[in-house]
Scaffold this active site. Structure first.
Site, PDB file in Angstrom:
ATOM      1  N   GLY A   1      -1.696   2.349   3.912  1.00  0.00           N
ATOM      2  CA  GLY A   1      -0.417   2.502   4.611  1.00  0.00           C
ATOM      3  C   GLY A   1       0.429   3.577   3.972  1.00  0.00           C
ATOM      4  O   GLY A   1       0.106   4.093   2.898  1.00  0.00           O
TER       5      GLY A   1
ATOM      6  N   ASP B   1      -3.599   2.648  -8.392  1.00  0.00           N
ATOM      7  CA  ASP B   1      -3.624   3.856  -7.548  1.00  0.00           C
ATOM      8  C   ASP B   1      -2.946   4.998  -8.300  1.00  0.00           C
ATOM      9  O   ASP B   1      -1.762   4.907  -8.624  1.00  0.00           O
ATOM     10  CB  ASP B   1      -2.902   3.578  -6.216  1.00  0.00           C
TER      11      ASP B   1
ATOM     12  N   GLU C   1      -7.904   3.810  -7.312  1.00  0.00           N
ATOM     13  CA  GLU C   1      -7.751   4.645  -6.121  1.00  0.00           C
ATOM     14  C   GLU C   1      -7.353   6.061  -6.518  1.00  0.00           C
ATOM     15  O   GLU C   1      -6.444   6.251  -7.334  1.00  0.00           O
ATOM     16  CB  GLU C   1      -6.675   3.991  -5.239  1.00  0.00           C
TER      17      GLU C   1
ATOM     18  N   LYS D   1      -1.629  -4.095  -5.772  1.00  0.00           N
ATOM     19  CA  LYS D   1      -1.931  -2.695  -6.131  1.00  0.00           C
ATOM     20  C   LYS D   1      -0.764  -2.146  -6.934  1.00  0.00           C
ATOM     21  O   LYS D   1       0.389  -2.274  -6.527  1.00  0.00           O
ATOM     22  CB  LYS D   1      -2.149  -1.891  -4.844  1.00  0.00           C
TER      23      LYS D   1
ATOM     24  N   SER E   1       1.527  -3.157  -2.262  1.00  0.00           N
ATOM     25  CA  SER E   1       1.530  -2.001  -3.150  1.00  0.00           C
ATOM     26  C   SER E   1       2.865  -1.972  -3.895  1.00  0.00           C
ATOM     27  O   SER E   1       3.929  -2.011  -3.274  1.00  0.00           O
ATOM     28  CB  SER E   1       1.341  -0.740  -2.300  1.00  0.00           C
TER      29      SER E   1
ATOM     30  N   LYS F   1       0.853   1.252  -8.952  1.00  0.00           N
ATOM     31  CA  LYS F   1       0.799   2.708  -9.091  1.00  0.00           C
ATOM     32  C   LYS F   1       0.778   3.067 -10.577  1.00  0.00           C
ATOM     33  O   LYS F   1       1.503   2.452 -11.373  1.00  0.00           O
ATOM     34  CB  LYS F   1       2.027   3.338  -8.414  1.00  0.00           C
TER      35      LYS F   1
ATOM     36  N   LYS G   1      -6.740   5.755   5.913  1.00  0.00           N
ATOM     37  CA  LYS G   1      -5.431   5.805   6.569  1.00  0.00           C
ATOM     38  C   LYS G   1      -5.666   6.536   7.877  1.00  0.00           C
ATOM     39  O   LYS G   1      -5.941   7.754   7.869  1.00  0.00           O
ATOM     40  CB  LYS G   1      -4.414   6.564   5.717  1.00  0.00           C
TER      41      LYS G   1
ATOM     42  N   ASP H   1      -8.727   8.026  -1.301  1.00  0.00           N
ATOM     43  CA  ASP H   1      -7.650   8.004  -0.312  1.00  0.00           C
ATOM     44  C   ASP H   1      -7.457   9.460   0.131  1.00  0.00           C
ATOM     45  O   ASP H   1      -8.150   9.930   1.056  1.00  0.00           O
ATOM     46  CB  ASP H   1      -6.391   7.381  -0.966  1.00  0.00           C
TER      47      ASP H   1
HETATM   48  O1  OSB Z   1      -1.242   6.280  -1.893  1.00  0.00           O
HETATM   49  O2  OSB Z   1      -1.580   4.565  -0.743  1.00  0.00           O
HETATM   50  C1  OSB Z   1      -0.816   5.468  -1.094  1.00  0.00           C
HETATM   51  C2  OSB Z   1       2.685   4.947   0.383  1.00  0.00           C
HETATM   52  C3  OSB Z   1       3.016   6.238   0.696  1.00  0.00           C
HETATM   53  C4  OSB Z   1       2.133   7.253   0.404  1.00  0.00           C
HETATM   54  C5  OSB Z   1       0.922   6.971  -0.216  1.00  0.00           C
HETATM   55  C6  OSB Z   1       0.558   5.666  -0.521  1.00  0.00           C
HETATM   56  C7  OSB Z   1       1.469   4.642  -0.242  1.00  0.00           C
HETATM   57  C8  OSB Z   1       1.251   3.235  -0.587  1.00  0.00           C
HETATM   58  C9  OSB Z   1       2.026   2.194   0.204  1.00  0.00           C
HETATM   59  O3  OSB Z   1       0.583   2.879  -1.533  1.00  0.00           O
HETATM   60  C10 OSB Z   1       1.218   1.280   1.042  1.00  0.00           C
HETATM   61  C11 OSB Z   1       2.075   0.544   2.045  1.00  0.00           C
HETATM   62  O4  OSB Z   1       2.418   1.118   3.103  1.00  0.00           O
HETATM   63  O5  OSB Z   1       2.436  -0.600   1.773  1.00  0.00           O
HETATM   64 MG    MG Z   2      -3.304   5.799  -2.279  1.00  0.00          MG
END
Ligand code: OSB
Ligand code: MG
Length: 383
Positions: free
Chosen positions: A301, A199, A224, A172, A146, A174, A273, A249
């Site tokens: 995660g 995401d 996402e 992934k 990510s 953001k 999660k 999510d």
């Molecule tokens: O939206 O998936 C998410 C990290 C913190 C809070 C929300 C998200 C995330 C990530 C990181 O996208 C995923 C990772 O732990 O590598």
């Molecule tokens: Mg997410």
């Protein structure tokens, strides 16, 4: 199966510097803050869990300070002194407290780890023992990485290239309003063949549907959580308008949320999660619902330390987890982490399940001590 009797529970709130922070549509934390749970049993083993939280209530409502309060004053008194044969018994006791899924998750995970250790088995094999036959571990989790919001498209391409060279095969990215369609177009122009997804972390509303439809042009694996964190209904209106599968999510906080979302057609993929749904007991329920409905599933995660990551690697190695999970190698997050040995990226973008009993990694006392020291220096909510 041998049971455990809980003698004591210790909470260790720590902070760790990030190797690379993760900027999302709701911002980014300056450091990782998390609460590690140590379950001390009469049998002589200690189970570890992670109350996965962030400094600010951005992704989730809970923070280190709220989880310490709820754990110490309401949840731990229900668990200490009790004997457990199955984590479900602990989960049932904790149900008397509403909400606070992240806090419950950390405590429940510590109990799972202690039960696995006392029975000299890996956590994943304990998971399998509560699933229909055939749900045994692949021995590894398929994973991706990510990547947070960068300053420019060129900077993002560089980060992707670095991760691709390290062996990550699912990227992934953001997004947020103003950093979406032209951004995705730019990335696709530079990297036409990568397996890529976006995401939004709840940054849009249904009014943005026409705008979001343009993302269909970029061959995305999924988008996402485009809409509100507490919404299922509007996602069910958006999904039929898009070719790109919607992955939920934030919106799915329980097995019943998932049943509703499936019924309404609000998603085509689930990011589970385990922390968000309050533990592995309910995660196993959700896993079974996904298998029954042939819903593609992966494990998300929250930049966990090695404790939380180890348990998620175990869960993500089950065969019903059909898409790459958001679990990267230790060196993407922390150097060093609080646990040993580190998780490393293996061939074909995978991470191996540790062989040792329980979560399979060990907390290093010196790193716990330095993590507590850092949290005492950076905690913005005490004098
Ligand atoms: O939206 O998936 C998410 C990290 C913190 C809070 C929300 C998200 C995330 C990530 C990181 O996208 C995923 C990772 O732990 O590598
Ligand atoms: Mg997410």
């Amino acid at each position: 199966m041998k049971s455990i009797t809980i003698q004591d529970i210790k909470l260790h709130t720590i902070a760790l510097p990030f190797v690379e922070p993760l900027k999302t549509s709701f911002g980014n934390d300056p450091v990782k803050a998390t609460v590690l749970v140590e379950i001390i049993t009469a049998e002589g083993v200690s189970g570890w869990g992670e109350i996965t939280v962030e400094v600010a209530p951005g992704y989730a409502a809970e923070t280190p300070v709220t989880s310490e309060h709820i754990a110490k004053n309401f949840l731990m008194p229900k668990l200490v002194g009790k004997t457990f044969n199955h984590p479900q018994e602990a989960q049932a006791l904790m149900k008397k407290v509403r909400g606070h899924h992240h806090t419950k998750f950390g405590l429940e995970t510590g109990i799972w780890d202690a039960l696995a250790k006392v029975n000299e088995m890996r956590l994943v094999d304990l998971f399998s023992s509560y699933l229909p036959e055939g749900n045994t571990t692949k021995g590894y989790a398929s994973v991706g990485v990510s990547i947070g919001i960068q300053k420019t498209i060129e900077d993002t391409v560089k980060v992707i290239q670095k991760r691709y060279d390290q062996g990550y095969r699912r990227i992934k990215l953001k997004i947020q309003p103003g950093w979406d369609v032209e951004f995705a177009r730019g990335i696709r122009a530079a990297l036409p063949d990568i397996v890529m997804m976006l995401d939004a972390n709840s940054a849009y509303t249904l009014k943005d549907a026409e705008h979001l439809k343009q993302l269909d042009a970029f061959n995305l694996l999924m988008i996402e959580q485009p809409l509100a964190d507490d919404d299922i209904y509007e996602h069910s209106k958006l999904q039929p308008m898009l070719k790109t599968p919607i992955c939920l999510d934030e919106s799915i906080k329980s097995p019943s949320d998932l049943k509703l979302a499936i019924e309404l057609g609000a998603l085509r993929i689930l990011n589970l999660k385990p922390v968000r749904v309050g533990g592995y007991v309910d995660s196993l329920e959700i896993y079974k619902i996904c298998v029954e409905n042939k819903l593609p599933l992966w494990i998300g995660g929250m930049m966990e330390t090695g404790v939380g990551r180890a348990a998620n690697v175990a869960f993500a190695s089950l065969p019903g987890v059909t898409l790459p999970s958001d679990i990267s190698a230790t060196d993407r997050y922390y150097n060093p982490d609080v646990t040993e040995p580190p998780f490393v990226l293996g061939k074909n973008s995978t991470i191996a399940v540790p062989e040792a009993a329980g979560i399979g990694v060990d907390v290093q006392p010196d790193r716990l001590a330095s993590g507590k020291q850092l949290w005492s220096e950076v905690n913005p909510y005490v004098d």
